[in-house]
Design a protein around this motif. Structure first.
Motif, mmCIF file in Angstrom:
data_model
loop_
_atom_site.group_PDB
_atom_site.id
_atom_site.type_symbol
_atom_site.label_atom_id
_atom_site.label_comp_id
_atom_site.label_asym_id
_atom_site.label_seq_id
_atom_site.Cartn_x
_atom_site.Cartn_y
_atom_site.Cartn_z
ATOM 1 N N GLN A 163 0.916 -1.122 0.030
ATOM 2 C CA GLN A 163 -0.106 0.143 0.276
ATOM 3 C C GLN A 163 0.764 1.137 -0.045
ATOM 4 O OE1 GLN A 163 -2.691 -0.590 3.407
ATOM 5 N NE2 GLN A 163 -4.123 -0.109 1.971
ATOM 6 N N ALA A 164 2.043 1.198 0.517
ATOM 7 C CA ALA A 164 2.835 2.401 0.616
ATOM 8 C C ALA A 164 4.007 2.378 -0.641
ATOM 9 C CB ALA A 164 3.664 2.209 1.890
ATOM 10 N N GLY A 165 3.995 1.396 -1.498
ATOM 11 C CA GLY A 165 4.811 1.370 -2.510
ATOM 12 C C GLY A 165 5.862 0.417 -2.838
ATOM 13 N N LEU A 166 5.997 -0.821 -2.019
ATOM 14 C CA LEU A 166 6.781 -1.888 -1.928
ATOM 15 C C LEU A 166 6.546 -2.731 -3.294
ATOM 16 C CD1 LEU A 166 8.747 -3.922 -0.572
ATOM 17 C CD2 LEU A 166 6.850 -5.180 0.392
ATOM 18 N N THR A 167 7.810 -2.939 -4.056
ATOM 19 C CA THR A 167 7.692 -3.762 -5.247
ATOM 20 C C THR A 167 8.945 -4.415 -5.197
ATOM 21 O OG1 THR A 167 9.001 -1.952 -6.202
ATOM 22 C CG2 THR A 167 6.502 -1.685 -6.579
ATOM 23 N N ARG A 168 10.004 -4.151 -5.649
ATOM 24 C CA ARG A 168 11.393 -4.977 -5.964
ATOM 25 C C ARG A 168 11.876 -5.699 -4.871
ATOM 26 N NH1 ARG A 168 11.812 -0.585 -8.668
ATOM 27 N NH2 ARG A 168 13.512 0.148 -7.424
ATOM 28 N N LEU A 169 11.602 -4.676 -3.800
ATOM 29 C CA LEU A 169 12.310 -5.338 -2.547
ATOM 30 C C LEU A 169 11.252 -6.327 -1.539
ATOM 31 C CD1 LEU A 169 13.891 -1.994 -1.025
ATOM 32 C CD2 LEU A 169 15.092 -4.041 -1.555
ATOM 33 N N GLU A 170 10.415 -6.793 -2.200
ATOM 34 C CA GLU A 170 9.278 -7.802 -1.335
ATOM 35 C C GLU A 170 10.038 -8.983 -1.019
ATOM 36 O OE1 GLU A 170 5.055 -9.806 -1.808
ATOM 37 O OE2 GLU A 170 5.345 -7.948 -2.779
ATOM 38 N N PRO A 171 10.815 -9.723 -1.881
ATOM 39 C CA PRO A 171 11.547 -10.795 -1.370
ATOM 40 C C PRO A 171 12.204 -10.769 -0.074
ATOM 41 C CG PRO A 171 11.468 -10.743 -3.959
ATOM 42 C CD PRO A 171 11.066 -9.251 -3.208
ATOM 43 N N GLU A 172 13.026 -9.769 -0.211
ATOM 44 C CA GLU A 172 13.971 -9.412 0.893
ATOM 45 C C GLU A 172 13.291 -8.937 2.217
ATOM 46 O OE1 GLU A 172 17.197 -8.716 3.294
ATOM 47 O OE2 GLU A 172 16.995 -9.832 1.553
ATOM 48 N N VAL A 173 12.054 -8.121 2.106
ATOM 49 C CA VAL A 173 11.173 -7.760 3.265
ATOM 50 C C VAL A 173 10.599 -9.060 3.663
ATOM 51 C CG1 VAL A 173 9.073 -6.524 3.722
ATOM 52 C CG2 VAL A 173 10.925 -5.480 2.316
ATOM 53 N N ARG A 174 10.259 -9.971 2.720
ATOM 54 C CA ARG A 174 9.501 -11.390 3.174
ATOM 55 C C ARG A 174 10.437 -11.865 4.311
ATOM 56 N NH1 ARG A 174 5.123 -14.009 1.300
ATOM 57 N NH2 ARG A 174 4.781 -12.617 -0.344
ATOM 58 N N ARG A 175 11.629 -12.211 3.582
ATOM 59 C CA ARG A 175 12.614 -12.816 4.485
ATOM 60 C C ARG A 175 12.951 -12.209 5.830
ATOM 61 N NH1 ARG A 175 17.696 -12.627 5.878
ATOM 62 N NH2 ARG A 175 18.169 -10.711 4.667
ATOM 63 N N ARG A 176 12.763 -10.884 5.862
ATOM 64 C CA ARG A 176 13.136 -10.225 7.001
ATOM 65 C C ARG A 176 12.077 -10.253 8.231
ATOM 66 N NH1 ARG A 176 17.620 -6.062 6.535
ATOM 67 N NH2 ARG A 176 18.817 -6.722 4.724
ATOM 68 N N LEU A 177 10.545 -10.293 7.541
ATOM 69 C CA LEU A 177 9.661 -10.156 8.414
ATOM 70 C C LEU A 177 9.561 -11.480 9.072
ATOM 71 C CD1 LEU A 177 6.696 -8.934 5.886
ATOM 72 C CD2 LEU A 177 7.666 -7.685 7.909
ATOM 73 N N GLU A 178 9.827 -12.516 8.865
ATOM 74 C CA GLU A 178 10.089 -13.760 9.419
ATOM 75 C C GLU A 178 10.625 -13.646 10.894
ATOM 76 O OE1 GLU A 178 7.780 -16.108 8.967
ATOM 77 O OE2 GLU A 178 7.324 -15.217 6.974
ATOM 78 N N SER A 179 11.876 -13.097 10.646
ATOM 79 C CA SER A 179 12.589 -12.754 12.099
ATOM 80 C C SER A 179 12.374 -11.840 13.138
ATOM 81 C CB SER A 179 14.148 -12.818 11.707
ATOM 82 O OG SER A 179 14.433 -11.506 10.957
ATOM 83 N N ILE A 180 11.478 -10.851 12.467
ATOM 84 C CA ILE A 180 11.166 -9.766 13.437
ATOM 85 C C ILE A 180 10.072 -9.910 14.580
ATOM 86 C CG2 ILE A 180 9.972 -7.343 13.471
ATOM 87 C CD1 ILE A 180 11.078 -6.672 10.690
ATOM 88 N N GLN A 181 10.548 -9.606 15.619
ATOM 89 C CA GLN A 181 9.549 -9.837 16.847
ATOM 90 C C GLN A 181 8.894 -8.242 17.062
ATOM 91 O OE1 GLN A 181 8.603 -12.658 18.362
ATOM 92 N NE2 GLN A 181 9.779 -13.615 16.562
ATOM 93 N N PRO A 182 7.745 -8.599 17.172
ATOM 94 C CA PRO A 182 6.938 -7.065 17.493
ATOM 95 C C PRO A 182 7.391 -6.633 18.774
ATOM 96 C CG PRO A 182 5.441 -8.957 16.709
ATOM 97 C CD PRO A 182 6.628 -9.643 17.000
ATOM 98 N N VAL A 183 7.428 -5.188 18.885
ATOM 99 C CA VAL A 183 7.684 -4.456 19.942
ATOM 100 C C VAL A 183 6.499 -4.528 20.907
ATOM 101 C CG1 VAL A 183 8.508 -2.350 20.723
ATOM 102 C CG2 VAL A 183 9.507 -2.930 18.881
ATOM 103 N N LYS A 184 6.810 -5.211 22.298
ATOM 104 C CA LYS A 184 5.653 -4.904 23.076
ATOM 105 C C LYS A 184 5.801 -3.515 23.677
ATOM 106 C CE LYS A 184 6.011 -9.586 24.186
ATOM 107 N NZ LYS A 184 6.026 -10.137 22.920
ATOM 108 N N PRO A 185 4.294 -2.813 23.678
ATOM 109 C CA PRO A 185 4.072 -1.652 24.288
ATOM 110 C C PRO A 185 4.653 -1.440 25.765
ATOM 111 C CG PRO A 185 2.034 -2.605 23.968
ATOM 112 C CD PRO A 185 3.318 -3.728 23.657
#
Length: 185
Positions: A163-185
């Motif tokens: 929605q914000a414009g992601l295109t060619r970096l999607e495979p790299e972002v997908r890989r990184r998303l798997e290892s990100i732990q959400p920040v607890k408030p």
């Protein structure tokens, strides 16, 4: 007030439907939050946030006239195609200038996601423009932000990034998303 991606998407959808019903605007295209300006690959992923590619000096002037308050530039210093005097121009126009240099995939760091979060959470910063060369790095950082700070599952975070414009970096972002732990408030 902090907006979650889910509530933002619902509010944006309702606003789009209302705008389309009241003025015949095409569905799927939200009007600019502070006035009609266009930049390359323009998107409106959040209230008061315009994302896309490199704006011209004239587009920045129009943004200032339309009431925008902040320009966030994700391009690295001296990057080919950058507006050479963008920081000075933005400040002369009375806008806040924020640089978060994102050197393509190498720049998709936790520190850069935190810097984006800080500016997105500042109520005095909106309306704002967040740009890179095309909008791709913007979308990548927004996807990582959605996972880290909104706790969205990876697929929903990718959708927020698109929605914000992601295109060619999607495979790299997908890989990184798997290892990100959400920040607890």
């Amino acid at each position: 007030m902090t907006w979650s991606w889910r509530s933002v998407r619902l509010a944006a959808s309702l606003a789009l439907l209302a705008a389309a019903a009241s003025c015949g605007a095409p569905a799927g295209r939200e009007p600019s939050p502070a006035g009609a300006i266009e930049i390359p690959n323009a998107r409106h992923p959040l209230p008061g946030v315009l994302t896309g590619g490199q704006p011209t000096a004239e587009q920045l002037r129009r943004a200032a006239e339309a009431g925008y308050r902040t320009v966030v530039n994700l391009r690295t210093e001296g990057e080919a195609g950058s507006l050479p005097d963008e920081p000075d121009l933005v400040r002369r126009l009375g806008l806040r200038y924020v640089a978060i240099p994102v050197d393509h995939a190498a720049g998709l760091t936790e520190d850069n996601v935190r810097a984006l979060h800080e500016i997105l959470e500042d109520p005095e910063a909106r309306p704002m423009i967040v740009h890179c060369a095309s909008g791709n790095r913007v979308g990548a950082l927004f996807a990582l932000h959605a996972r880290m700070f909104e706790g969205l599952p990876p697929e929903e975070a990718l959708a927020a990034g698109r929605q914000a414009g992601l295109t060619r970096l999607e495979p790299e972002v997908r890989r990184r998303l798997e290892s990100i732990q959400p920040v607890k408030p």
